[in-house]
Scaffold this motif. Structure first.
Motif, PDB file in Angstrom:
ATOM      1  N   UNK A  56       0.988  -1.185   0.113  1.00  0.00           N
ATOM      2  CA  UNK A  56      -0.160   0.416   0.014  1.00  0.00           C
ATOM      3  C   UNK A  56       0.432   1.202  -0.127  1.00  0.00           C
ATOM      4  N   UNK A  57       1.605   1.660   0.874  1.00  0.00           N
ATOM      5  CA  UNK A  57       3.162   2.309   1.276  1.00  0.00           C
ATOM      6  C   UNK A  57       3.651   2.904  -0.924  1.00  0.00           C
ATOM      7  N   UNK A  58       3.541   1.860  -1.137  1.00  0.00           N
ATOM      8  CA  UNK A  58       4.071   1.842  -2.740  1.00  0.00           C
ATOM      9  C   UNK A  58       2.944   2.512  -3.480  1.00  0.00           C
ATOM     10  N   UNK A  59       2.153   1.970  -3.056  1.00  0.00           N
ATOM     11  CA  UNK A  59       0.767   2.793  -3.910  1.00  0.00           C
ATOM     12  C   UNK A  59       0.458   4.607  -3.179  1.00  0.00           C
ATOM     13  N   UNK A  60       0.777   4.242  -2.330  1.00  0.00           N
ATOM     14  CA  UNK A  60       0.670   5.943  -1.563  1.00  0.00           C
ATOM     15  C   UNK A  60       1.885   7.069  -1.761  1.00  0.00           C
ATOM     16  N   UNK A  61       2.832   6.343  -2.405  1.00  0.00           N
ATOM     17  CA  UNK A  61       3.752   6.588  -3.474  1.00  0.00           C
ATOM     18  C   UNK A  61       3.386   7.140  -4.278  1.00  0.00           C
ATOM     19  N   UNK A 137      -4.028   2.792   6.995  1.00  0.00           N
ATOM     20  CA  UNK A 137      -3.821   3.300   5.440  1.00  0.00           C
ATOM     21  C   UNK A 137      -4.389   4.404   5.027  1.00  0.00           C
ATOM     22  N   UNK A 138      -5.750   4.895   6.229  1.00  0.00           N
ATOM     23  CA  UNK A 138      -6.057   6.541   5.666  1.00  0.00           C
ATOM     24  C   UNK A 138      -5.510   7.348   5.801  1.00  0.00           C
ATOM     25  N   UNK A 139      -4.645   7.082   7.461  1.00  0.00           N
ATOM     26  CA  UNK A 139      -4.036   8.358   7.630  1.00  0.00           C
ATOM     27  C   UNK A 139      -2.494   7.970   6.625  1.00  0.00           C
ATOM     28  N   UNK A 140      -2.049   6.942   6.316  1.00  0.00           N
ATOM     29  CA  UNK A 140      -0.875   7.216   5.430  1.00  0.00           C
ATOM     30  C   UNK A 140      -1.268   8.231   4.485  1.00  0.00           C
ATOM     31  N   UNK A 141      -2.586   7.107   3.604  1.00  0.00           N
ATOM     32  CA  UNK A 141      -2.577   8.387   1.976  1.00  0.00           C
ATOM     33  C   UNK A 141      -2.992   9.728   2.341  1.00  0.00           C
ATOM     34  N   UNK A 142      -4.138  10.210   3.820  1.00  0.00           N
ATOM     35  CA  UNK A 142      -4.414  10.993   4.170  1.00  0.00           C
ATOM     36  C   UNK A 142      -3.212  12.547   3.735  1.00  0.00           C
ATOM     37  N   UNK A 143      -2.338  11.954   4.603  1.00  0.00           N
ATOM     38  CA  UNK A 143      -1.091  12.707   5.254  1.00  0.00           C
ATOM     39  C   UNK A 143      -0.261  12.713   4.020  1.00  0.00           C
ATOM     40  N   UNK A 144       0.277  11.561   3.037  1.00  0.00           N
ATOM     41  CA  UNK A 144       0.657  11.658   1.480  1.00  0.00           C
ATOM     42  C   UNK A 144      -0.120  12.811   0.726  1.00  0.00           C
ATOM     43  N   UNK A 145      -1.151  12.608   0.628  1.00  0.00           N
ATOM     44  CA  UNK A 145      -1.982  13.974   0.112  1.00  0.00           C
ATOM     45  C   UNK A 145      -1.123  15.150   0.209  1.00  0.00           C
ATOM     46  N   UNK A 146      -1.570  15.810   1.999  1.00  0.00           N
ATOM     47  CA  UNK A 146      -0.909  17.105   2.042  1.00  0.00           C
ATOM     48  C   UNK A 146       0.575  17.083   1.532  1.00  0.00           C
ATOM     49  N   UNK A 147       0.880  16.387   1.930  1.00  0.00           N
ATOM     50  CA  UNK A 147       2.448  16.678   1.552  1.00  0.00           C
ATOM     51  C   UNK A 147       2.702  16.918   0.026  1.00  0.00           C
ATOM     52  N   UNK A 148       1.801  16.507  -0.653  1.00  0.00           N
ATOM     53  CA  UNK A 148       2.457  16.052  -1.989  1.00  0.00           C
ATOM     54  C   UNK A 148       1.819  17.681  -2.141  1.00  0.00           C
ATOM     55  N   UNK A 224      -6.468   6.435 -11.526  1.00  0.00           N
ATOM     56  CA  UNK A 224      -5.686   5.210 -11.359  1.00  0.00           C
ATOM     57  C   UNK A 224      -4.535   4.428 -11.524  1.00  0.00           C
ATOM     58  N   UNK A 225      -5.270   4.522 -13.114  1.00  0.00           N
ATOM     59  CA  UNK A 225      -3.652   4.722 -14.563  1.00  0.00           C
ATOM     60  C   UNK A 225      -2.155   4.718 -13.442  1.00  0.00           C
ATOM     61  N   UNK A 226      -2.512   6.380 -13.722  1.00  0.00           N
ATOM     62  CA  UNK A 226      -1.559   7.171 -13.731  1.00  0.00           C
ATOM     63  C   UNK A 226      -0.697   6.810 -12.425  1.00  0.00           C
ATOM     64  N   UNK A 227      -1.768   6.424 -10.928  1.00  0.00           N
ATOM     65  CA  UNK A 227      -1.143   6.084  -9.610  1.00  0.00           C
ATOM     66  C   UNK A 227      -0.506   4.928  -9.910  1.00  0.00           C
ATOM     67  N   UNK A 228      -1.051   3.762 -10.087  1.00  0.00           N
ATOM     68  CA  UNK A 228      -0.540   2.481 -10.817  1.00  0.00           C
ATOM     69  C   UNK A 228       0.550   2.274 -11.423  1.00  0.00           C
ATOM     70  N   UNK A 229       0.652   2.903 -11.665  1.00  0.00           N
ATOM     71  CA  UNK A 229       1.842   3.300 -12.936  1.00  0.00           C
ATOM     72  C   UNK A 229       3.464   3.896 -12.542  1.00  0.00           C
ATOM     73  N   UNK A 230       2.937   4.528 -11.202  1.00  0.00           N
ATOM     74  CA  UNK A 230       4.228   5.310 -10.795  1.00  0.00           C
ATOM     75  C   UNK A 230       4.503   4.141  -9.520  1.00  0.00           C
ATOM     76  N   UNK A 231       3.039   3.843  -8.940  1.00  0.00           N
ATOM     77  CA  UNK A 231       3.129   3.884  -7.990  1.00  0.00           C
ATOM     78  C   UNK A 231       3.421   2.056  -7.967  1.00  0.00           C
ATOM     79  N   UNK A 232       2.694   1.373  -8.314  1.00  0.00           N
ATOM     80  CA  UNK A 232       3.177   0.097  -8.542  1.00  0.00           C
ATOM     81  C   UNK A 232       4.877  -0.797  -8.627  1.00  0.00           C
ATOM     82  N   UNK A 233       5.938   0.038 -10.046  1.00  0.00           N
ATOM     83  CA  UNK A 233       6.571  -0.950  -9.019  1.00  0.00           C
ATOM     84  C   UNK A 233       7.428  -1.009  -7.849  1.00  0.00           C
ATOM     85  N   UNK A 234       6.639   0.571  -7.711  1.00  0.00           N
ATOM     86  CA  UNK A 234       7.147   0.433  -5.507  1.00  0.00           C
ATOM     87  C   UNK A 234       6.881  -0.708  -4.611  1.00  0.00           C
TER      88      UNK A 234
END
Length: 444
Positions: A56-61, A137-148, A224-234
């Motif tokens: 999940x953290x890879x997708x979040x990144x 999971x929701x904290x990490x995604x939400x925090x990732x959005x704010x940092x972005x 989702x395609x863009x997110x997974x294209x970058x995040x899936x390898x991680x």
């Protein structure tokens, strides 16, 4: 069309201190107020948790890179679509991970050879943890959005508040109500619920363009395609690496509860330095993504070298402390002399090669920020999974010593760092990013 960033921003390096504090306090409480088997259980559980959470953290990144680049390019509608798609993805994965964690925890623990005296503790802890994984999971995604979008302060504050809750509840539930390892698991879930509630409230109450609207949380076309294209390898890299660590854990388990507890205590000390590396890794990912979007390519190179030097100074100092004061550090978590000796030996071994990890983490983050997330995945999976498992299959049967197992870490760290450094210096990865940025400007 490649997404590019047209802005600048920052991310704090301290926020993960509080995330790591969860693990440290949990280990301290069970090691000092329950028993060695409970300390071993917390340590053995970590590799299982990371197998799912790492994915999940890879997708979040990946979501963070997409959101930060749209934010920098001032494409606010696309940014909002990316944010709401990321939250929709988090909701689906929360259901999947909860079910998988609860159903497969005990069979997996048996499969990796958790000793009978440790198994009840590990099974109970993991069942409780996965029952509330939605909050994490929701904290990490939400925090990732704010940092972005440049807000690193609020995620830090929310996690600090949750950490205080976690510490208080650990002592209340374990020492006061004598709930044992169940108390530690419940305290962690409640603390994560606090942080996730705070971060989601911030997103939903904001007046900025990144405001979250419940009715818009869905899978928007293409996002989702863009997110997974970058995040899936991680994500794949982290989950495969975690699976490899589960297998490594099975080797450690074969040496008994003392070995597991010693490893658990050593990993908590190791985690303090790891959080430094993770924070720099996340920082440089956002920094590179933003500055490539802004076409500030000289800043990209300067930022990478600056991050590497800063992290190396901290890590080298940590290596010295690990080498000379390992017994003192491990002794924080337990009074068992055998456990302390084991943990001290692991820390001393790690200290001889730890200085190469800034190379791995800084270059990993930089390449991911430049959209080259597959490259570090190849190096890290090849080193930390394939080569490490080959080493263990050959070396451990020859000696059957715990330190032979532990040597798999520093050996593969050095190999991975050497490979990534050669690629970084020889490949034209930044030139390709410059050309892509130029093409994107022409399209606009």
């Amino acid at each position: 069309m490649k997404i590019m960033y047209n802005g600048d921003g920052k991310i704090t390096k301290e926020w993960q201190v509080f995330q790591q504090l969860y693990n440290i306090v949990d280990s301290y409480v069970v090691g000092n107020f329950v028993d060695t088997n409970a300390l071993a259980a917390v340590g053995a559980s970590g590799s299982v948790i990371n197998m799912l959470v790492g994915f999940f953290m890879g997708l979040s990144a990946g979501a963070g890179v997409v959101i930060s680049q749209y934010f920098g390019a001032r494409k606010l509608e696309e940014m909002r679509a990316a944010i709401h798609s990321a939250l929709a993805l988090t909701g689906v994965l929360s259901v999947v991970f909860t079910a998988a964690g609860v159903i497969f925890t005990k069979p997996l623990l048996r499969m990796i050879g958790i000793p009978d005296e440790v198994l009840p503790h590990s099974s109970l802890y993991l069942t409780i943890y996965f029952s509330g994984i939605v909050f994490s999971l929701f904290y990490n995604m939400g925090a990732g959005i704010l940092r972005a979008v440049g807000d690193s302060r609020n995620p830090l504050l929310y996690l600090a508040a949750a950490s205080i809750v976690n510490i208080i509840l650990d002592f209340v539930l374990v020492c006061g109500f004598q709930m044992g390892i169940a108390g530690v698991g419940i305290a962690t879930i409640i603390a994560q619920a606090v942080s996730s509630t705070m971060v989601l409230r911030k997103l939903m109450c904001s007046r900025e363009a990144y405001r979250v609207e419940l009715r818009e949380i869905r899978f928007h076309s293409g996002m989702v395609r863009q997110i997974t294209a970058i995040g899936f390898p991680t994500a794949l890299q982290q989950s495969i690496t975690a699976l490899s660590n589960v297998i490594v854990q099975s080797y450690i388990n074969s040496f008994g509860a003392v070995a597991i507890a010693g490893y658990s205590a050593a990993v908590r000390v190791d985690g303090i330095l790891q959080l430094v590396l993770q924070s720099f890794n996340m920082t440089i990912t956002t920094f590179v993504g933003q500055n490539i979007g802004a076409r500030q390519f000289k800043r990209v190179r300067r930022g990478i070298w600056t991050a590497w030097m800063m992290s190396s100074v901290i890590i080298v100092a940590g290596c010295v402390v690990m080498n000379l004061k390992g017994a003192l550090l491990v002794g924080v978590f337990t009074n068992d002399a055998d456990v302390i000796f084991t943990g001290q030996s692991i820390l001393k071994l790690f200290s001889w090669a730890y200085w190469v990890l800034p190379i791995v983490q800084i270059l990993n983050g930089a390449l991911r920020g430049a959209g080259k997330s597959r490259i570090p995945m190849y190096f890290m999976v090849g080193s930390f999974v394939v080569l490490r498992q080959i080493y263990l299959m050959i070396a451990v049967p020859m000696t059957h010593r715990l330190m032979t197992v532990m040597a798999g870490w520093p050996i593969t760290w050095v190999i991975c760092a050497a490979g990534m450094l050669i690629y970084f210096l020889k490949a034209d990865w930044l030139l390709e990013a410059e050309e892509a940025a130029g093409d994107n400007v022409c399209e606009r």
